[in-house]
Design a protein around this motif. Structure first.
Motif, PDB file in Angstrom:
ATOM      1  N   UNK A 271       0.827  -1.205   0.000  1.00  0.00           N
ATOM      2  CA  UNK A 271       0.000   0.000   0.000  1.00  0.00           C
ATOM      3  C   UNK A 271       0.859   1.252   0.000  1.00  0.00           C
ATOM      4  N   UNK A 272       1.892   1.252   0.835  1.00  0.00           N
ATOM      5  CA  UNK A 272       2.746   2.431   0.947  1.00  0.00           C
ATOM      6  C   UNK A 272       3.430   2.781  -0.353  1.00  0.00           C
ATOM      7  N   UNK A 273       3.962   1.769  -1.042  1.00  0.00           N
ATOM      8  CA  UNK A 273       4.658   2.032  -2.293  1.00  0.00           C
ATOM      9  C   UNK A 273       3.722   2.622  -3.341  1.00  0.00           C
ATOM     10  N   UNK A 274       2.485   2.128  -3.406  1.00  0.00           N
ATOM     11  CA  UNK A 274       1.536   2.671  -4.389  1.00  0.00           C
ATOM     12  C   UNK A 274       1.129   4.098  -4.032  1.00  0.00           C
ATOM     13  N   UNK A 275       0.744   4.317  -2.810  1.00  0.00           N
ATOM     14  CA  UNK A 275       0.221   5.618  -2.427  1.00  0.00           C
ATOM     15  C   UNK A 275       1.297   6.699  -2.418  1.00  0.00           C
ATOM     16  N   UNK A 276       2.557   6.298  -2.346  1.00  0.00           N
ATOM     17  CA  UNK A 276       3.641   7.281  -2.425  1.00  0.00           C
ATOM     18  C   UNK A 276       3.743   7.897  -3.817  1.00  0.00           C
ATOM     19  N   UNK A 277       3.115   7.277  -4.823  1.00  0.00           N
ATOM     20  CA  UNK A 277       3.183   7.784  -6.202  1.00  0.00           C
ATOM     21  C   UNK A 277       2.024   8.719  -6.542  1.00  0.00           C
ATOM     22  N   UNK A 278       1.100   8.887  -5.603  1.00  0.00           N
ATOM     23  CA  UNK A 278      -0.110   9.666  -5.866  1.00  0.00           C
ATOM     24  C   UNK A 278       0.037  11.077  -5.298  1.00  0.00           C
ATOM     25  N   UNK A 279      -0.218  12.081  -6.116  1.00  0.00           N
ATOM     26  CA  UNK A 279      -0.145  13.476  -5.663  1.00  0.00           C
ATOM     27  C   UNK A 279      -1.507  13.938  -5.157  1.00  0.00           C
ATOM     28  N   UNK A 280      -1.496  15.000  -4.374  1.00  0.00           N
ATOM     29  CA  UNK A 280      -2.734  15.614  -3.838  1.00  0.00           C
ATOM     30  C   UNK A 280      -3.580  14.632  -3.039  1.00  0.00           C
ATOM     31  N   UNK A 281      -2.922  13.709  -2.364  1.00  0.00           N
ATOM     32  CA  UNK A 281      -3.613  12.660  -1.617  1.00  0.00           C
ATOM     33  C   UNK A 281      -3.844  13.100  -0.174  1.00  0.00           C
ATOM     34  N   UNK A 307     -11.645  14.950  -7.120  1.00  0.00           N
ATOM     35  CA  UNK A 307     -12.614  14.359  -8.047  1.00  0.00           C
ATOM     36  C   UNK A 307     -12.061  14.308  -9.469  1.00  0.00           C
ATOM     37  N   UNK A 308     -11.311  15.333  -9.841  1.00  0.00           N
ATOM     38  CA  UNK A 308     -10.788  15.404 -11.207  1.00  0.00           C
ATOM     39  C   UNK A 308      -9.758  14.314 -11.489  1.00  0.00           C
ATOM     40  N   UNK A 309      -9.210  13.667 -10.459  1.00  0.00           N
ATOM     41  CA  UNK A 309      -8.168  12.662 -10.648  1.00  0.00           C
ATOM     42  C   UNK A 309      -8.674  11.228 -10.452  1.00  0.00           C
ATOM     43  N   UNK A 310      -9.985  11.048 -10.326  1.00  0.00           N
ATOM     44  CA  UNK A 310     -10.532   9.729 -10.028  1.00  0.00           C
ATOM     45  C   UNK A 310     -10.158   8.687 -11.089  1.00  0.00           C
ATOM     46  N   UNK A 311     -10.366   9.018 -12.340  1.00  0.00           N
ATOM     47  CA  UNK A 311     -10.091   8.045 -13.407  1.00  0.00           C
ATOM     48  C   UNK A 311      -8.614   7.679 -13.437  1.00  0.00           C
ATOM     49  N   UNK A 312      -7.765   8.692 -13.319  1.00  0.00           N
ATOM     50  CA  UNK A 312      -6.328   8.445 -13.324  1.00  0.00           C
ATOM     51  C   UNK A 312      -5.922   7.566 -12.136  1.00  0.00           C
ATOM     52  N   UNK A 313      -6.493   7.834 -10.975  1.00  0.00           N
ATOM     53  CA  UNK A 313      -6.179   7.074  -9.768  1.00  0.00           C
ATOM     54  C   UNK A 313      -6.581   5.616  -9.928  1.00  0.00           C
ATOM     55  N   UNK A 314      -7.794   5.373 -10.426  1.00  0.00           N
ATOM     56  CA  UNK A 314      -8.273   4.001 -10.602  1.00  0.00           C
ATOM     57  C   UNK A 314      -7.441   3.238 -11.630  1.00  0.00           C
ATOM     58  N   UNK A 315      -7.026   3.933 -12.695  1.00  0.00           N
ATOM     59  CA  UNK A 315      -6.194   3.300 -13.722  1.00  0.00           C
ATOM     60  C   UNK A 315      -4.823   2.922 -13.160  1.00  0.00           C
ATOM     61  N   UNK A 316      -4.235   3.832 -12.387  1.00  0.00           N
ATOM     62  CA  UNK A 316      -2.937   3.549 -11.766  1.00  0.00           C
ATOM     63  C   UNK A 316      -3.034   2.338 -10.821  1.00  0.00           C
ATOM     64  N   UNK A 317      -4.136   2.271 -10.094  1.00  0.00           N
ATOM     65  CA  UNK A 317      -4.319   1.147  -9.168  1.00  0.00           C
ATOM     66  C   UNK A 317      -4.406  -0.174  -9.933  1.00  0.00           C
ATOM     67  N   UNK A 318      -5.183  -0.203 -11.013  1.00  0.00           N
ATOM     68  CA  UNK A 318      -5.325  -1.429 -11.790  1.00  0.00           C
ATOM     69  C   UNK A 318      -3.990  -1.878 -12.366  1.00  0.00           C
ATOM     70  N   UNK A 319      -3.199  -0.912 -12.839  1.00  0.00           N
ATOM     71  CA  UNK A 319      -1.881  -1.242 -13.386  1.00  0.00           C
ATOM     72  C   UNK A 319      -0.968  -1.794 -12.292  1.00  0.00           C
ATOM     73  N   UNK A 320      -1.013  -1.158 -11.127  1.00  0.00           N
ATOM     74  CA  UNK A 320      -0.175  -1.580 -10.000  1.00  0.00           C
ATOM     75  C   UNK A 320      -0.545  -2.983  -9.545  1.00  0.00           C
ATOM     76  N   UNK A 321      -1.842  -3.276  -9.463  1.00  0.00           N
ATOM     77  CA  UNK A 321      -2.307  -4.592  -9.044  1.00  0.00           C
ATOM     78  C   UNK A 321      -1.772  -5.674  -9.976  1.00  0.00           C
ATOM     79  N   UNK A 322      -1.846  -5.428 -11.266  1.00  0.00           N
ATOM     80  CA  UNK A 322      -1.352  -6.406 -12.236  1.00  0.00           C
ATOM     81  C   UNK A 322       0.152  -6.633 -12.071  1.00  0.00           C
TER      82      UNK A 322
END
Length: 526
Positions: A271-281, A307-322
């Protein structure tokens, strides 16, 4: 007269030879070759089934680390019931047993185990470890917790049970015994450190806390706990933020000094490694892990993104999970990572402090940081993160650094600390619970004796192994420099996890080995 002179001269030469260094060398040679052990008398060795019966009783007693009071009273009651002398030294318990007839002049042996266990439960399984014992199941091959709902507590409940069975026996030959049951071995070696200096009288200590049958431990890692705390600012969540619940679960986990070499992941670190890549969190909640000596198998967090970053956030998560599922497919085949949008919390941590939290988590390495150059498949230094908690304005993160060199341990701890303190957002850190590596001499009288007894009884040599876990012997060796030590035990698989088991046939062999070590102790002195 000539005959008498010849005899006199011959005898003088024989005396000279007998006092030479050559004969001293000759006298020592039998120590390197096992003597034929005397066969036990009928009924001298009770069946190991009694060990299993006692283990079930021990597992009925709640004994999480640092909360062993009920176990201490159980041991005292056992001593009273069997009319044995005992001492309570703080929360440590020492039970004494006099030598059996003919063994009074042999040296006192210290049998040592620890009272506490690492309490881990399956996600969603409700249990109060302070009040409830462990339900176990024996299928004839393995003993495990019922339905794998919790850790088993074979580490070191099975060692405790072997010692209690020795104390209970009326047929096993042995010299004078002092049996030491320490508290809080799993977290900080508190019992070993707090033991009254000079209270132990044994010349030889046999620790039954090793987790592989047919082995003697010949070295363990040292370690140091590190904690990072943040008194964070609870602020009103600004408008325009969406909230997500993220979770990681189903990891293999394990003992952070043993399973760490298997290359598995840590749920908090993922979790930490993923969330460290997200801005404005912004962080609203996070938790995960159980103890610093347990690799975290699950973690979850509630985070807020614009709200404006929702799609980008979800896409990054899916990529990270894979990516991580592919990376850890072998070590963590049951890994699950989920994301669910949720109602936006009214309060959350500031963006600046949130960024510092995940930057610190990302900065600290997880797992093996350096491999040993001399011993195969063992680390030189390693690190494990967990647990992490966030409650009432305070966030706490704990680590356990391990290694075989105290300087390297300290350097890695400083790297962890700098990652949090360097953020300048109010993190405070501390080091605690230090314990040193243990490297016993391989040619001690006790080590040689233990190897010879095993060879003679089982018809094969005992293996020698160094491991990344810690043993209290590192503390005892400092306070009692003249005492000799060995460590052995039955095979315990996946300790500190819900998959923990103890192999039944190895309980039998460890029981037999212990009995042989005790009843042949005269050989050690000879």
């Amino acid at each position: 007269m000539k005959t008498l002179n010849f005899i006199t001269i011959f005898m003088a030469m024989l005396v000279a030879v007998c006092t030479s260094k050559n004969l001293e060398w000759f006298r020592q040679r039998p120590n390197n070759k096992p003597n034929k052990l005397p066969a036990p008398t009928e009924n001298e060795i009770p069946d190991y089934e009694n060990v299993l019966k006692i283990f079930k009783q021990v597992n009925g007693v709640p004994r999480p680390s640092q909360h062993e009071e009920k176990m201490g009273y159980f041991l005292v009651d056992f001593a009273k019931e069997h009319d044995l002398e005992y001492v309570m030294d703080g929360k440590n318990v020492i039970i004494y047993k006099e030598a059996t007839p003919g063994m009074e002049r042999t040296p006192m042996i210290t049998l040592q185990t620890h009272q506490d266990m690492v309490c881990v439960a399956k996600d969603g399984y409700e249990i109060d470890f302070l009040e409830q014992g462990i339900e176990s199941y024996n299928d004839g091959t393995y003993i495990r917790s019922k339905d794998n709902n919790t850790s088993l507590g074979a580490d070191d409940g099975i060692g405790v049970s072997i010692v209690l069975a020795i104390l209970e026996s009326k047929t096993i030959s042995h010299g004078p015994l002092e049996c030491l049951f320490t508290w809080d071995e799993e977290q900080e070696f508190s019992g070993a450190i707090a033991l009254t200096p000079g209270i132990l009288k044994g010349k030889y200590m046999m620790n039954i806390d090793w987790e592989t049958d047919g082995e003697l431990c010949i070295g363990t890692a040292g370690g140091l706990d590190v904690a990072a705390n943040l008194a964070y600012n609870i602020t009103e969540t600004p408008s325009g933020y969406a909230a997500y619940n993220l979770s990681v679960s189903g990891l293999t986990g394990g003992h952070s000094g043993v399973a760490i070499v298997n290359g598995g992941s840590n749920a908090i670190k993922l979790l930490g490694d993923f969330l460290a890549t997200i801005s404005d969190l912004r962080l609203a909640a996070i938790e995960g892990g159980s103890f610093p000596n347990v690799i975290s198998i699950s973690s979850k967090a509630t985070v807020l993104v614009p709200e404006a970053q929702k799609t980008e956030f979800e896409t990054k998560w899916e990529t990270y999970v894979a990516e991580v599922k592919a990376k850890y497919a072998t070590a963590d085949p049951n890994m699950e990572l989920t994301i669910v949008e949720t109602e936006t919390p009214k309060e959350s941590m500031t963006e600046v402090q949130t960024k510092a939290v995940f930057a610190g988590l990302a900065n600290a390495a997880q797992g093996v940081t350096e491999w040993s150059e001399t011993v195969k498949d063992i680390f030189e230094t390693s690190n494990n993160v967990g647990p992490i908690t966030m409650k009432d304005g305070t966030l706490n993160i704990e680590y356990l650094v391990r290694g075989f060199n105290n300087d390297n341990i300290a350097k890695l701890a400083d790297i962890i600390i700098s990652g949090f303190e360097g953020s300048m957002v109010g993190f405070t850190t501390r080091k605690y619970g230090a314990f040193s590596p243990w490297n016993p001499p391989l040619d001690s009288a006790l080590m040689n004796y233990a190897r010879n007894i095993y060879q003679e009884h089982f018809g094969k040599p005992i293996s020698l192994r160094k491991v990344g876990g810690g043993l209290e012997l590192s503390e005892f060796a400092v306070v009692y420099p003249d005492m000799q030590f060995i460590s052995y035990g039955p095979t315990v698989n996946d300790p500190h996890t819900i998959n923990e088991t103890v192999e039944v046939k190895t309980v039998k062999s460890t029981w037999e080995y212990t009995v042989e070590l005790l009843r042949n102790i005269k050989q050690l002195e000879n």
